[in-house]
Design a protein around this motif. Structure first.
Motif, PDB file in Angstrom:
ATOM      1  N   GLU A 126      11.719  -1.211  -2.460  1.00 52.26           N
ATOM      2  CA  GLU A 126      11.014   0.052  -2.691  1.00 52.26           C
ATOM      3  C   GLU A 126       9.509  -0.172  -2.724  1.00 52.26           C
ATOM      4  O   GLU A 126       8.741   0.574  -2.094  1.00 52.26           O
ATOM      5  CB  GLU A 126      11.485   0.679  -4.010  1.00 52.26           C
ATOM      6  CG  GLU A 126      10.782   1.989  -4.329  1.00 52.26           C
ATOM      7  CD  GLU A 126      11.103   2.512  -5.727  1.00 52.26           C
ATOM      8  OE1 GLU A 126      11.173   3.739  -5.890  1.00 52.26           O
ATOM      9  OE2 GLU A 126      11.267   1.674  -6.650  1.00 52.26           O
ATOM     10  N   HIS A 149       8.224  -0.914   0.807  1.00 51.09           N
ATOM     11  CA  HIS A 149       8.214   0.289   1.641  1.00 51.09           C
ATOM     12  C   HIS A 149       7.046   1.199   1.274  1.00 51.09           C
ATOM     13  O   HIS A 149       6.370   1.737   2.177  1.00 51.09           O
ATOM     14  CB  HIS A 149       9.535   1.029   1.477  1.00 51.09           C
ATOM     15  CG  HIS A 149       9.604   2.307   2.259  1.00 51.09           C
ATOM     16  ND1 HIS A 149       9.727   2.339   3.640  1.00 51.09           N
ATOM     17  CD2 HIS A 149       9.563   3.624   1.851  1.00 51.09           C
ATOM     18  CE1 HIS A 149       9.758   3.590   4.044  1.00 51.09           C
ATOM     19  NE2 HIS A 149       9.655   4.384   2.991  1.00 51.09           N
ATOM     20  N   MET A 150       6.782   1.369  -0.002  1.00 51.07           N
ATOM     21  CA  MET A 150       5.685   2.231  -0.433  1.00 51.07           C
ATOM     22  C   MET A 150       4.338   1.670   0.007  1.00 51.07           C
ATOM     23  O   MET A 150       3.466   2.407   0.484  1.00 51.07           O
ATOM     24  CB  MET A 150       5.730   2.410  -1.954  1.00 51.07           C
ATOM     25  CG  MET A 150       6.912   3.243  -2.444  1.00 51.07           C
ATOM     26  SD  MET A 150       7.057   3.291  -4.237  1.00 51.07           S
ATOM     27  CE  MET A 150       5.545   4.147  -4.690  1.00 51.07           C
ATOM     28  N   ASP A 161       7.199  12.907  -2.331  1.00 47.35           N
ATOM     29  CA  ASP A 161       6.962  12.350  -1.005  1.00 47.35           C
ATOM     30  C   ASP A 161       7.437  10.904  -0.887  1.00 47.35           C
ATOM     31  O   ASP A 161       7.719  10.425   0.221  1.00 47.35           O
ATOM     32  CB  ASP A 161       5.467  12.398  -0.655  1.00 47.35           C
ATOM     33  CG  ASP A 161       4.908  13.820  -0.669  1.00 47.35           C
ATOM     34  OD1 ASP A 161       5.634  14.720  -0.221  1.00 47.35           O
ATOM     35  OD2 ASP A 161       3.766  14.006  -1.146  1.00 47.35           O
ATOM     36  N   LEU A 162       7.521  10.210  -2.027  1.00 49.70           N
ATOM     37  CA  LEU A 162       7.748   8.765  -1.987  1.00 49.70           C
ATOM     38  C   LEU A 162       9.140   8.331  -2.434  1.00 49.70           C
ATOM     39  O   LEU A 162       9.728   7.412  -1.861  1.00 49.70           O
ATOM     40  CB  LEU A 162       6.708   8.061  -2.885  1.00 49.70           C
ATOM     41  CG  LEU A 162       5.248   8.164  -2.456  1.00 49.70           C
ATOM     42  CD1 LEU A 162       4.348   7.560  -3.536  1.00 49.70           C
ATOM     43  CD2 LEU A 162       5.034   7.442  -1.137  1.00 49.70           C
ATOM     44  N   GLN A 203       3.807  -0.320   2.536  1.00 46.22           N
ATOM     45  CA  GLN A 203       3.738  -0.179   3.990  1.00 46.22           C
ATOM     46  C   GLN A 203       3.338   1.236   4.400  1.00 46.22           C
ATOM     47  O   GLN A 203       2.695   1.432   5.440  1.00 46.22           O
ATOM     48  CB  GLN A 203       5.097  -0.527   4.612  1.00 46.22           C
ATOM     49  CG  GLN A 203       5.447  -2.003   4.587  1.00 46.22           C
ATOM     50  CD  GLN A 203       4.579  -2.826   5.509  1.00 46.22           C
ATOM     51  OE1 GLN A 203       3.599  -3.448   5.067  1.00 46.22           O
ATOM     52  NE2 GLN A 203       4.915  -2.844   6.783  1.00 46.22           N
ATOM     53  N   GLU A 204       3.713   2.214   3.582  1.00 42.18           N
ATOM     54  CA  GLU A 204       3.364   3.606   3.863  1.00 42.18           C
ATOM     55  C   GLU A 204       1.955   3.953   3.378  1.00 42.18           C
ATOM     56  O   GLU A 204       1.532   5.110   3.470  1.00 42.18           O
ATOM     57  CB  GLU A 204       4.373   4.537   3.182  1.00 42.18           C
ATOM     58  CG  GLU A 204       5.784   4.444   3.751  1.00 42.18           C
ATOM     59  CD  GLU A 204       5.870   4.965   5.166  1.00 42.18           C
ATOM     60  OE1 GLU A 204       5.173   5.956   5.473  1.00 42.18           O
ATOM     61  OE2 GLU A 204       6.613   4.376   5.977  1.00 42.18           O
ATOM     62  N   GLY A 205       1.227   2.987   2.852  1.00 39.59           N
ATOM     63  CA  GLY A 205      -0.126   3.233   2.366  1.00 39.59           C
ATOM     64  C   GLY A 205      -0.178   3.739   0.943  1.00 39.59           C
ATOM     65  O   GLY A 205      -1.227   4.221   0.485  1.00 39.59           O
ATOM     66  N   ALA A 206       0.939   3.644   0.230  1.00 38.48           N
ATOM     67  CA  ALA A 206       0.995   4.124  -1.158  1.00 38.48           C
ATOM     68  C   ALA A 206       1.037   2.927  -2.106  1.00 38.48           C
ATOM     69  O   ALA A 206       1.980   2.735  -2.867  1.00 38.48           O
ATOM     70  CB  ALA A 206       2.221   5.012  -1.359  1.00 38.48           C
ATOM     71  N   PRO A 228       0.006  10.828  -1.714  1.00 39.84           N
ATOM     72  CA  PRO A 228       1.406  11.233  -1.811  1.00 39.84           C
ATOM     73  C   PRO A 228       1.839  11.460  -3.255  1.00 39.84           C
ATOM     74  O   PRO A 228       1.376  10.797  -4.183  1.00 39.84           O
ATOM     75  CB  PRO A 228       2.153  10.050  -1.181  1.00 39.84           C
ATOM     76  CG  PRO A 228       1.233   8.886  -1.352  1.00 39.84           C
ATOM     77  CD  PRO A 228      -0.153   9.440  -1.241  1.00 39.84           C
ATOM     78  N   ARG A 245      -4.012   3.283  -4.548  1.00 42.50           N
ATOM     79  CA  ARG A 245      -4.178   4.546  -3.819  1.00 42.50           C
ATOM     80  C   ARG A 245      -4.549   5.691  -4.748  1.00 42.50           C
ATOM     81  O   ARG A 245      -5.352   6.559  -4.386  1.00 42.50           O
ATOM     82  CB  ARG A 245      -2.865   4.873  -3.079  1.00 42.50           C
ATOM     83  CG  ARG A 245      -2.904   6.186  -2.299  1.00 42.50           C
ATOM     84  CD  ARG A 245      -3.931   6.109  -1.191  1.00 42.50           C
ATOM     85  NE  ARG A 245      -4.041   7.344  -0.441  1.00 42.50           N
ATOM     86  CZ  ARG A 245      -4.757   8.409  -0.829  1.00 42.50           C
ATOM     87  NH1 ARG A 245      -5.442   8.358  -1.964  1.00 42.50           N
ATOM     88  NH2 ARG A 245      -4.806   9.489  -0.080  1.00 42.50           N
TER      89      ARG A 245
END
Length: 206
Positions: free
Chosen positions: A120, A123-124, A63-64, A126-129, A59, A133
């Protein structure tokens, strides 16, 4: 026992004729610390500048990042700087309770800032970021996380000073400490403006 013998056995006493901890040396030392901290952040900004476009097929900032949340977070830190200024004005008036009130408000704004930053990050991740990464995310988490740690230490320092002021009042030592924390807090504001502009805005818009 003779008077001469008593004088020989008495322990010598020493008296300080000058301030043991002069204010100017404290402020100079703290300025030197801030300059060293400035170098640390300069290296982190430079690292992000080099690695900030290496997404590894992951991402991108667009995107983030949610600029609305970041804008609210920025406002919290800027408000905390203003309220700390109010605390310093009350300190100059020797108003203890008013100083403590504005220091408390500053701490609340700082805590909200940290809460939004932790949200923040969570959340990132959790989104795989997460920070592993890509090089972009590694540099991002390092830079923003280092600033967040500084804010955390600043809040701990703030609470400690509030306890000292409540117990001992606005004595010269506490005034000097409040001045040093003021420099530190405003320094963090300046660094965050750089983070907001360089990392978030440029990352999303460019």
């Amino acid at each position: 026992m003779s008077a001469t013998h008593v004088q020989e056995t008495e322990k010598p006493q020493f008296y300080l004729t000058e301030d043991h901890h002069p204010e100017n040396s404290t402020m100079l030392g703290f300025w030197l610390y801030l300059m060293s901290d400035c170098l640390i952040f300069a290296v982190l900004f430079a690292t992000h500048g080099v690695l900030g476009r290496n997404y590894a097929a992951g991402p991108s900032p667009a995107d983030l990042f949610d600029l609305n949340i970041v804008a609210v977070n920025t406002a919290m830190l800027l408000f905390s700087s203003i309220t700390y200024g109010f605390a310093m004005l009350q300190m100059e008036r020797n108003a203890k309770m008013e100083t403590l009130f504005w220091l408390g408000v500053t701490g609340v704004f700082g805590a909200i800032f940290l809460s939004l930053e932790i949200y923040e990050f969570h959340h990132m991740i959790q989104e795989g970021a997460g920070p592993t990464r890509s090089a972009f995310l590694s540099s991002f988490f390092t830079l923003v996380g280092t600033h967040g740690l500084h804010v955390t230490f600043g809040i701990i320092w703030l609470i400690t000073l509030m306890v000292q002021v409540s117990k001992r009042g606005l004595i010269p030592e506490n005034r000097r400490r409040l001045m040093c924390l003021s420099m530190f807090w405003h320094f963090l504001d300046v660094i965050w403006i750089g983070v907001f502009s360089f990392v978030y805005l440029l990352g999303v818009l460019v």
